[in-house]
Write a protein that holds these residues in place. Structure first.
Motif, mmCIF file in Angstrom:
data_model
loop_
_atom_site.group_PDB
_atom_site.id
_atom_site.type_symbol
_atom_site.label_atom_id
_atom_site.label_comp_id
_atom_site.label_asym_id
_atom_site.label_seq_id
_atom_site.Cartn_x
_atom_site.Cartn_y
_atom_site.Cartn_z
ATOM 1 N N LEU A 184 28.534 -3.448 -38.029
ATOM 2 C CA LEU A 184 27.525 -4.092 -38.869
ATOM 3 C C LEU A 184 26.270 -3.223 -38.870
ATOM 4 O O LEU A 184 25.722 -2.916 -37.813
ATOM 5 N N VAL A 185 25.821 -2.813 -40.057
ATOM 6 C CA VAL A 185 24.638 -1.958 -40.187
ATOM 7 C C VAL A 185 23.542 -2.755 -40.880
ATOM 8 O O VAL A 185 23.746 -3.276 -41.986
ATOM 9 N N VAL A 186 22.373 -2.865 -40.242
ATOM 10 C CA VAL A 186 21.293 -3.713 -40.758
ATOM 11 C C VAL A 186 20.022 -2.884 -40.908
ATOM 12 O O VAL A 186 19.480 -2.376 -39.920
ATOM 13 N N ASP A 187 19.537 -2.743 -42.152
ATOM 14 C CA ASP A 187 18.287 -2.018 -42.402
ATOM 15 C C ASP A 187 17.755 -2.444 -43.762
ATOM 16 O O ASP A 187 18.525 -2.621 -44.711
ATOM 17 N N ASP A 188 16.429 -2.633 -43.852
ATOM 18 C CA ASP A 188 15.844 -3.065 -45.121
ATOM 19 C C ASP A 188 15.597 -1.896 -46.076
ATOM 20 O O ASP A 188 15.239 -2.114 -47.233
ATOM 21 N N LEU B 54 18.391 4.479 -46.553
ATOM 22 C CA LEU B 54 18.845 4.716 -45.186
ATOM 23 C C LEU B 54 20.097 3.900 -44.877
ATOM 24 O O LEU B 54 21.020 4.383 -44.202
ATOM 25 N N LEU B 55 20.146 2.679 -45.374
ATOM 26 C CA LEU B 55 21.310 1.818 -45.150
ATOM 27 C C LEU B 55 22.572 2.478 -45.701
ATOM 28 O O LEU B 55 23.596 2.553 -45.018
ATOM 29 N N ASP B 56 22.487 2.976 -46.938
ATOM 30 C CA ASP B 56 23.645 3.642 -47.540
ATOM 31 C C ASP B 56 24.009 4.916 -46.783
ATOM 32 O O ASP B 56 25.193 5.250 -46.630
ATOM 33 N N ALA C 266 32.976 9.088 -40.188
ATOM 34 C CA ALA C 266 33.347 9.250 -38.774
ATOM 35 C C ALA C 266 34.548 8.387 -38.390
ATOM 36 O O ALA C 266 34.999 8.431 -37.242
ATOM 37 N N GLY C 267 35.059 7.606 -39.332
ATOM 38 C CA GLY C 267 36.274 6.827 -39.071
ATOM 39 C C GLY C 267 36.065 5.364 -38.769
ATOM 40 O O GLY C 267 36.965 4.697 -38.241
ATOM 41 N N TYR C 268 34.890 4.840 -39.116
ATOM 42 C CA TYR C 268 34.609 3.428 -38.864
ATOM 43 C C TYR C 268 34.572 2.653 -40.180
ATOM 44 O O TYR C 268 34.205 3.199 -41.222
ATOM 45 N N ASP C 269 34.930 1.368 -40.105
ATOM 46 C CA ASP C 269 34.690 0.463 -41.226
ATOM 47 C C ASP C 269 33.298 -0.126 -41.045
ATOM 48 O O ASP C 269 32.823 -0.280 -39.911
ATOM 49 N N THR C 270 32.647 -0.460 -42.139
ATOM 50 C CA THR C 270 31.280 -0.972 -42.052
ATOM 51 C C THR C 270 31.088 -2.194 -42.933
ATOM 52 O O THR C 270 31.774 -2.375 -43.943
ATOM 53 N N VAL C 271 30.151 -3.023 -42.520
ATOM 54 C CA VAL C 271 29.639 -4.095 -43.355
ATOM 55 C C VAL C 271 28.126 -3.994 -43.245
ATOM 56 O O VAL C 271 27.595 -3.788 -42.160
ATOM 57 N N LYS C 272 27.424 -4.067 -44.366
ATOM 58 C CA LYS C 272 25.986 -3.835 -44.318
ATOM 59 C C LYS C 272 25.190 -5.079 -44.681
ATOM 60 O O LYS C 272 25.680 -5.986 -45.364
ATOM 61 N N ALA C 273 23.934 -5.087 -44.202
ATOM 62 C CA ALA C 273 23.020 -6.185 -44.477
ATOM 63 C C ALA C 273 21.619 -5.604 -44.636
ATOM 64 O O ALA C 273 21.216 -4.728 -43.874
ATOM 65 N N ALA C 274 20.878 -6.094 -45.630
ATOM 66 C CA ALA C 274 19.541 -5.578 -45.921
ATOM 67 C C ALA C 274 18.441 -6.395 -45.252
ATOM 68 O O ALA C 274 17.261 -6.087 -45.404
#
Length: 212
Positions: free
Chosen positions: A12-16, A20-22, A31-39
């Motif tokens: 989980l990647v969290v940044d407003d 930078l989030l993208d 790098a081989g990870y799955d991601t889910v993002k939140a702003a």
């Protein structure tokens, strides 16, 4: 026949900051990870509610409008099992101390580039895995201890009631559990509870007889 590919860990990647989030998501994807993002922190809590069991680690920006990354971290620590690390634009001892006191498993200072992020990230993920394993081991140990305690008490009751040896008492308890398709500790708990109830009723009867 093709070999099975290892499962990709979900981050989980969290940044407003949308740029930078993208960027962070791209680096982790490559790098081989799955991601889910939140702003935002609120959006992050929603993602956690949806996929808590799948999230291996959360990468949190400390400074966000509304609920900060530090406040979000407290929510995660108190109400979920999701481990987290921080991103910060400030590199000082106080910020690092705050990150540690909130339970972070890692800390990365902006500006972020892949060469600096990935080693810190992988170290934090390894630490998160260690903590997760320790919690799992502790939970299993506590369950085993609780189960063993009730089972030992139940075996002792059967030995006294039927004047038999420990092995026979245990085997009878185990066989009964199997025949009723229940766990042995469940049967043991019921037996101990029944004995406690009988003892309580016995005391009540004795008190009534004395009063006559």
């Amino acid at each position: 026949m093709s070999a099975h590919l290892p499962l990709r860990r979900l981050i989980l990647v969290v940044d407003d900051d949308p740029i930078l989030l993208d960027y962070l998501v791209t680096v982790l994807d490559h790098a081989g990870y799955d991601t889910v993002k939140a702003a935002s922190a609120a959006e992050a809590l929603q993602r956690v509610a949806e996929r808590e069991a799948d999230i291996a680690l959360a990468l949190l920006d400390i400074s966000m409008p509304g609920m900060s990354g530090l406040e979000l971290a407290l929510r995660l620590r108190e109400h979920t099992s999701v481990a987290f690390m921080f991103l910060s634009s400030v590199d000082d001892a106080e910020t690092a101390r705050q990150a540690a006191s909130h339970g972070a498993v890692g800390f990365v200072v902006k500006p972020v580039d892949a060469a600096r992020l990935l080693p810190s990230f992988e170290s934090a993920l390894a630490r998160a895995d260690e903590i997760r394993q320790l919690r799992r081991t502790e939970a299993n140990l506590n369950a085993a201890l609780a189960s063993g305690r009730e089972t030992s008490l139940a075996v002792g009751l059967l030995m006294t009631r039927f004047q038999t040896d420990r092995n026979t008492a245990f085997e009878v308890l185990r066989d009964h559990a199997r025949s009723t398709r229940r766990k042995i500790n469940e049967v043991a708990e019921q037996l101990v509870a029944a004995e406690e109830l009988l003892n309580s009723l016995h005391g009540a009867f004795v008190g009534r007889l004395k009063g006559k």
